[in-house]
Enzyme design. Sequence first.
Site, short mmCIF file in Angstrom:
data_model
loop_
_atom_site.label_atom_id
_atom_site.label_comp_id
_atom_site.label_asym_id
_atom_site.label_seq_id
_atom_site.Cartn_x
_atom_site.Cartn_y
_atom_site.Cartn_z
NE ARG A 36 0.59 -0.32 11.53
CZ ARG A 36 0.56 -0.76 10.27
NH1 ARG A 36 -0.03 -0.04 9.33
NH2 ARG A 36 1.12 -1.90 9.95
CB CYS A 50 -0.95 0.00 1.19
SG CYS A 50 -0.20 -0.56 2.71
CD GLN A 67 3.29 2.08 6.47
OE1 GLN A 67 4.50 2.15 6.26
NE2 GLN A 67 2.62 0.96 6.28
CG HIS A 74 -0.68 3.83 4.69
ND1 HIS A 74 -1.41 3.48 5.80
CD2 HIS A 74 -0.10 2.68 4.26
CE1 HIS A 74 -1.27 2.18 6.02
NE2 HIS A 74 -0.49 1.67 5.10
N1 HSE Z 1 1.83 -3.52 4.98
C1 HSE Z 1 0.98 -2.39 5.01
C2 HSE Z 1 0.81 -1.86 6.40
C3 HSE Z 1 -0.37 -2.65 4.46
O1 HSE Z 1 1.19 -2.57 7.34
O2 HSE Z 1 0.32 -0.76 6.57
C4 HSE Z 1 -0.52 -3.43 3.21
O3 HSE Z 1 0.27 -3.08 2.11
#
Ligand code: HSE
Length: 367
Positions: A263, A131, A158, A270
């Site tokens: 995160r 993503c 993210q 994102h």
């Molecule tokens: N790996 C990505 C995430 C989501 O952890 O935000 C999917 O591509």
Amino acid sequence: MLKFGFIGWRGMVGSVLMERIGLNRDIDSVEALYYSTSQVGQPGPGGAPLLDADDVSQLEQLDVIVTCQGSGHTKRVYPALRSAGWSGYWVDASSALRMADDAVIVLDPINRAQIDAALKDGIKTFIGGNCTVSLMLMAIGGLLRSGHVEWVSTMTYQSASGAGAKFLKELVSQMGLLGSAAQEQLVDPAASVLEIDRIITQQLHSPKLASAITGVPLAASLIPWIDSAVEEGQTREEWKGQVETNKILGTTDPIPVDGICVRVGAMRCHSQGLTIKLKEDLPLDEVEALIKESSEWTRVIPNAKTESMQALTPAAVSGTLEIPVGRIRKMKMGPRYVAAFTVGDQLLWGAAEPLRRMLPILKNHLG
Ligand code: HSE
């Protein structure tokens, strides 16, 4: 009539995909069959019993399989299907087959020519990109394609949706607990802000705060690690940045892409803070024009407070296909360094939309 089978259509990405497919009437002219790994035989959409997503003999009848079931299922079923001689098209949201030589990462606004060439060459495996990578390419693909970029550093913010439905739910429950813990102080104008901070910090350290899925508290905090460790200190999420970007762009001279993936407590968008090193000192209006060319959904947002606050946030972009790119300016490091910030819906361009857009492409190809 062509037969399209859907696996993993009830999860978070799968549900968004089915919603988008419905809105765009992508399967009106095909026979859609629905599969399950856990509720075989129960009625599916339209009432027909759900077929078994692990039974190769039930999958072999399909012209196209679209799966959001995840890497584990792909690794289990895909090799068995191909060994059984199945020659249909496999369209997959998971990363299991992404870097395989005979698989194309699909992001048609950026690499439609590569997809068309692959179809012509008989490639039958089409995989959605990571993503963060897909959203970065939707934002600055035009600039990257222009050949002016030496490297990109991407610092990500993210959303919880990228880690799955349970993760997202746990984040909201953490937010709820924190909000309610300081309720009394929030309505008392005389309450000290340090008292509110003390209460929240205490809750963050309390066993009452559910963090079985997030691992550590995410609400009122962040987590500077996504996925497993790979080599040289990178996480897998960070590693994907360079390999997938260059695979999608089909570069012969790979563009280095690296950064720290973090995160944060956003729901489904994102965001990425980009440092772009140019090969030469391009004027900013040329840089912006190349960014604008990335896709018809890419918007250049003026580098001003009101516009940035109104158009360049997860809250503004959530649930839309818009790809705003803003905060574009030359950096103090020198005239070849450009800063930019971009936001995109992780469930739409980051996951479901590139897969959905393969359906009309395949229908057209299969005639
Ligand atoms: N790996 C990505 C995430 C989501 O952890 O935000 C999917 O591509």
